[in-house]
Design an enzyme around this catalytic site. Structure first.
Site, PDB file in Angstrom:
ATOM      1  N   LEU A  37      12.151  -1.869  12.263  1.00 36.92           N
ATOM      2  CA  LEU A  37      13.279  -2.504  11.582  1.00 36.92           C
ATOM      3  C   LEU A  37      13.660  -1.675  10.358  1.00 36.92           C
ATOM      4  O   LEU A  37      12.791  -1.167   9.643  1.00 36.92           O
ATOM      5  CB  LEU A  37      12.913  -3.917  11.123  1.00 36.92           C
ATOM      6  CG  LEU A  37      13.116  -5.076  12.096  1.00 36.92           C
ATOM      7  CD1 LEU A  37      12.644  -6.368  11.454  1.00 36.92           C
ATOM      8  CD2 LEU A  37      14.565  -5.202  12.530  1.00 36.92           C
ATOM      9  N   ASP A  38      14.962  -1.543  10.108  1.00 35.71           N
ATOM     10  CA  ASP A  38      15.431  -0.872   8.898  1.00 35.71           C
ATOM     11  C   ASP A  38      14.964  -1.641   7.669  1.00 35.71           C
ATOM     12  O   ASP A  38      14.778  -2.867   7.728  1.00 35.71           O
ATOM     13  CB  ASP A  38      16.957  -0.793   8.884  1.00 35.71           C
ATOM     14  CG  ASP A  38      17.499   0.165   9.945  1.00 35.71           C
ATOM     15  OD1 ASP A  38      16.776   1.092  10.330  1.00 35.71           O
ATOM     16  OD2 ASP A  38      18.658  -0.033  10.370  1.00 35.71           O
ATOM     17  N   PRO A  39      14.798  -0.968   6.529  1.00 36.31           N
ATOM     18  CA  PRO A  39      14.371  -1.665   5.304  1.00 36.31           C
ATOM     19  C   PRO A  39      15.269  -2.844   4.940  1.00 36.31           C
ATOM     20  O   PRO A  39      14.777  -3.879   4.476  1.00 36.31           O
ATOM     21  CB  PRO A  39      14.440  -0.563   4.238  1.00 36.31           C
ATOM     22  CG  PRO A  39      14.184   0.694   5.000  1.00 36.31           C
ATOM     23  CD  PRO A  39      14.859   0.497   6.335  1.00 36.31           C
ATOM     24  N   ALA A  41      16.840  -4.820   6.875  1.00 32.01           N
ATOM     25  CA  ALA A  41      16.763  -5.908   7.859  1.00 32.01           C
ATOM     26  C   ALA A  41      15.528  -6.755   7.604  1.00 32.01           C
ATOM     27  O   ALA A  41      14.501  -6.275   7.115  1.00 32.01           O
ATOM     28  CB  ALA A  41      16.726  -5.335   9.269  1.00 32.01           C
TER      29      ALA A  41
END
Length: 293
Positions: A37-39, A41
């Site tokens: 997951l992106d930071p 998100a």
């Protein structure tokens, strides 16, 4: 320890940060995660502990998200964490127009991943190249979006639409936000993202780090069973003799299962032994998690 943690990833943490924090809290080195997951998100990040890290490759790949797309804005990263490229108020845009445009993103679609992503091109991560100002051709990928549902619509100079998206592996929600803006000729970017399901784990059952620390302090924390997210695989149960041989790495006669199927393997008493493959009337050990004596 052996099993899974269904973690609710906090905002502004990388997936690697979450693994490091889990290692520290559980005092274990063997920890991994499924589905980065992106930071920016939040939401479901499956964490595997102990030998369960070897099960990550067998988890289902479907995912689900709740996303907010902001129209009228384009950024370098295709989300609000990046620098604004263009920003133009949107006029005369109706919800019905947005609904029609979103239909183009359902089914199997071709997608260009964001320039700031972890995909490798020429041996380098795209985000590394982008930070150095290098422009490279990003390969188009075919991904599958099962369903997009509009949850809310907010009008204004920069309208926002909340959507629920169910999709397959490799789908970038940031790219959908960007491409929706292109289709509408308004520009678009991802304003917020929460993963509500991933690899057989669901947000409603997830734990925050605060929850985890509290359960560890009271001695109530338990890892989820290693086979908790493997229900998409067929199963087979072995009698004691076959179970012993199989756990020792031997091939045994297969039950009535199709060739080349990946199976969950259990002992007669219900203990989860590992993963096997049915091939040529044999059950071949692929991953043995528990020995039988």
């Amino acid at each position: 320890m052996l099993g899974f943690l269904n973690l609710n990833k906090p905002f502004d943490w990388t997936s690697h940060d979450c693994v490091a924090k889990t290692r520290k809290l559980l005092q274990l080195k063997r920890v991994g995660h499924a589905g980065t997951l992106d930071p920016a998100a939040t939401g479901v990040l499956p964490i595997a502990v102990g030998k369960a890290t070897r099960l990550l490759q067998y988890l289902p790949t479907d995912k689900a998200y709740k996303a907010t797309i902001k129209l009228g804005v384009r950024t370098t990263t295709d989300d609000l964490q990046g620098e604004i490229i263009t920003q133009q108020p949107v006029t005369n845009l109706s919800l019905e127009t947005v609904k029609l445009a979103l239909r183009q993103f359902e089914g199997k679609i071709e997608q260009i991943p964001p320039s700031y992503s972890a995909i490798q091109v020429q041996g380098k991560r795209l985000y590394e190249l982008a930070r150095k100002g290098k422009t490279v051709e990003v390969p188009v990928r075919t991904v599958e979006v099962f369903k997009i549902e509009i949850l809310d619509w907010r009008e204004g100079e920069f309208p926002e639409v909340d959507v629920a998206i169910a999709c397959g592996t490799g789908t970038y929600i940031r790219a959908i936000a960007r491409d929706l803006g292109t289709v509408l000729n308004t520009g678009g970017t991802l304003a917020a993202l929460q993963r509500t399901a991933s690899s057989g784990f669901f947000l409603a059952d997830s734990l925050t780090f605060t929850d985890l620390e509290a359960q560890l302090q009271t001695g109530t924390f338990q890892l989820l069973p290693p086979d908790v997210a493997l229900g998409h695989l067929q199963s087979t149960h072995l009698n004691p003799t076959d179970a012993l041989k199989w756990c020792q790495g031997q091939r045994i006669a297969a039950q009535e299962n199709s060739d080349y199927e990946i199976l969950r393997v259990y002992a007669e008493d219900g203990r989860f032994l590992g993963i096997g493959q049915s091939q040529d009337d044999l059950l071949i050990p692929l991953l043995v998690l528990e020995a039988i004596s």
